[in-house]
Design a protein around this motif. Structure first.
Motif, mmCIF file in Angstrom:
data_model
loop_
_atom_site.group_PDB
_atom_site.id
_atom_site.type_symbol
_atom_site.label_atom_id
_atom_site.label_comp_id
_atom_site.label_asym_id
_atom_site.label_seq_id
_atom_site.Cartn_x
_atom_site.Cartn_y
_atom_site.Cartn_z
ATOM 1 N N PRO A 125 0.585 -1.331 0.568
ATOM 2 C CA PRO A 125 0.147 0.110 -0.153
ATOM 3 C C PRO A 125 1.184 1.672 -0.543
ATOM 4 C CG PRO A 125 0.236 -0.863 2.386
ATOM 5 C CD PRO A 125 0.827 -1.590 1.138
ATOM 6 N N LEU A 126 0.415 2.181 -0.733
ATOM 7 C CA LEU A 126 1.441 3.644 -0.989
ATOM 8 C C LEU A 126 0.677 4.205 0.865
ATOM 9 C CD1 LEU A 126 -0.031 5.266 -4.238
ATOM 10 C CD2 LEU A 126 2.822 4.294 -3.265
ATOM 11 N N PRO A 127 1.815 4.763 1.555
ATOM 12 C CA PRO A 127 2.129 5.301 2.745
ATOM 13 C C PRO A 127 1.018 6.365 2.611
ATOM 14 C CG PRO A 127 4.420 4.404 2.174
ATOM 15 C CD PRO A 127 3.587 4.351 1.224
ATOM 16 N N ALA A 128 0.052 6.509 3.748
ATOM 17 C CA ALA A 128 -0.474 7.605 3.938
ATOM 18 C C ALA A 128 0.236 9.182 3.782
ATOM 19 C CB ALA A 128 -2.008 7.217 4.382
ATOM 20 N N GLN B 63 4.534 -0.456 -11.500
ATOM 21 C CA GLN B 63 3.149 0.166 -10.817
ATOM 22 C C GLN B 63 2.370 0.989 -9.936
ATOM 23 O OE1 GLN B 63 1.625 0.644 -14.284
ATOM 24 N NE2 GLN B 63 3.049 -0.517 -15.548
ATOM 25 N N VAL B 64 2.042 2.140 -10.211
ATOM 26 C CA VAL B 64 1.480 3.087 -8.873
ATOM 27 C C VAL B 64 -0.353 2.844 -9.238
ATOM 28 C CG1 VAL B 64 1.788 4.461 -7.401
ATOM 29 C CG2 VAL B 64 3.850 3.651 -8.440
ATOM 30 N N VAL C 136 1.493 -0.133 -4.556
ATOM 31 C CA VAL C 136 2.970 0.045 -5.390
ATOM 32 C C VAL C 136 2.660 -1.331 -6.059
ATOM 33 C CG1 VAL C 136 3.958 0.158 -3.524
ATOM 34 C CG2 VAL C 136 5.105 1.393 -5.618
ATOM 35 N N GLN C 137 2.944 -1.695 -7.303
ATOM 36 C CA GLN C 137 3.596 -3.128 -7.553
ATOM 37 C C GLN C 137 4.465 -3.245 -8.681
ATOM 38 O OE1 GLN C 137 0.659 -5.504 -10.173
ATOM 39 N NE2 GLN C 137 0.827 -7.045 -9.292
ATOM 40 N N ALA C 138 5.385 -4.554 -7.288
ATOM 41 C CA ALA C 138 6.602 -4.999 -8.727
ATOM 42 C C ALA C 138 6.685 -4.840 -9.699
ATOM 43 C CB ALA C 138 8.041 -5.356 -7.868
ATOM 44 N N GLY C 139 7.413 -5.194 -10.833
ATOM 45 C CA GLY C 139 7.817 -5.482 -11.655
ATOM 46 C C GLY C 139 8.422 -6.938 -11.592
#
Length: 236
Positions: free
Chosen positions: A177-180, A194-195, A217-220
């Motif tokens: 998860p993206l930090p808030a 990929q964001v 955020v997802q790694a390739g």
């Protein structure tokens, strides 16, 4: 996320000599763009490579929180307050300059070093200089965000309660998860991601996000190392 600004690796300034490669993300020294002087509480975000045995001679800092993350090699630190250290990948270093401190930074004699160095404004000026470093390499194996530095007690201590640095080493296809934060600066140190709401970011790319309250955020396919500064205030 209400706003996102992507800065590609090729957008950064560049200084290159026979011993130094410097890629600042914001205006820095003779590189100046009045529309790109800071983001959130960040004053500088520099990617630096030093040839083996070379480095910066003694120079002064005041009223700045300096956080260093080594990507490869070994960085040797010594300062006028009597602190010294060797920083390697997986270790975070923090220097609170306080009312003033001189330090030197060098690559080890046997290999070059590549590192990220970030400057941010402390909550209060003055005070005694302070140095610390922390190894979070084992914690990063878990694949999620690890707090490397913060003003809230996690990671190395910052004199800025409105900022925290999180680092993740994500395996192929892994998500986090993206930090808030009111301001989030996301930087890809290696691999690609990929964001949500942003798209693909490759190594050296950054996204400047505002009002982050969700997303991932997802790694390739090759995995990724990602740094995220989550901040609740801005200089501007």
């Amino acid at each position: 996320m209400t706003a996102a600004e992507v800065r590609r690796s090729s957008d950064r300034f560049l200084t290159r000599t026979d011993w130094l490669e410097l890629r600042p993300s914001f205006s820095f020294e003779h590189h100046y763009d009045p529309a790109n002087v800071s983001f959130g509480l960040l004053l500088a975000f520099n990617e630096i490579s030093l040839a083996a045995g070379s480095g910066f001679e003694a120079h002064m800092h005041r009223d700045t929180e300096i956080v260093t993350w080594v990507l490869s090699g070994t960085l040797l630190h010594a300062d006028s307050a009597g602190s010294s250290g060797e920083v390697r990948p997986g270790q975070v270093q923090r220097l609170s300059a306080g009312r003033g401190v001189e330090h030197t930074e060098r690559a080890s004699a046997d290999a070059p070093v590549r590192f990220l160095q970030i400057w941010l404004l402390p909550a209060e000026r003055g005070g005694e200089p302070a140095y610390s470093q922390l190894d979070i390499g084992t914690a990063l194996v878990g694949g999620g965000w690890v707090t490397a530095a913060s003003g809230s007690g996690d990671g190395v201590a910052l004199r800025q309660p409105a900022a925290a640095l999180h680092v993740a080493r994500l395996g192929a296809g892994a998500r986090a998860p993206l930090p808030a934060g009111a301001y989030v600066h996301l930087f890809v140190a290696s691999g690609a991601v990929q964001v949500d709401g942003v798209g693909r970011l490759d190594a050296g790319d950054a996204a400047r996000l505002r009002a982050v309250e969700g997303g991932t955020v997802q790694a390739g396919d090759a995995g990724a190392e990602v740094l995220a500064w989550a901040m609740q205030a801005s200089l501007l």
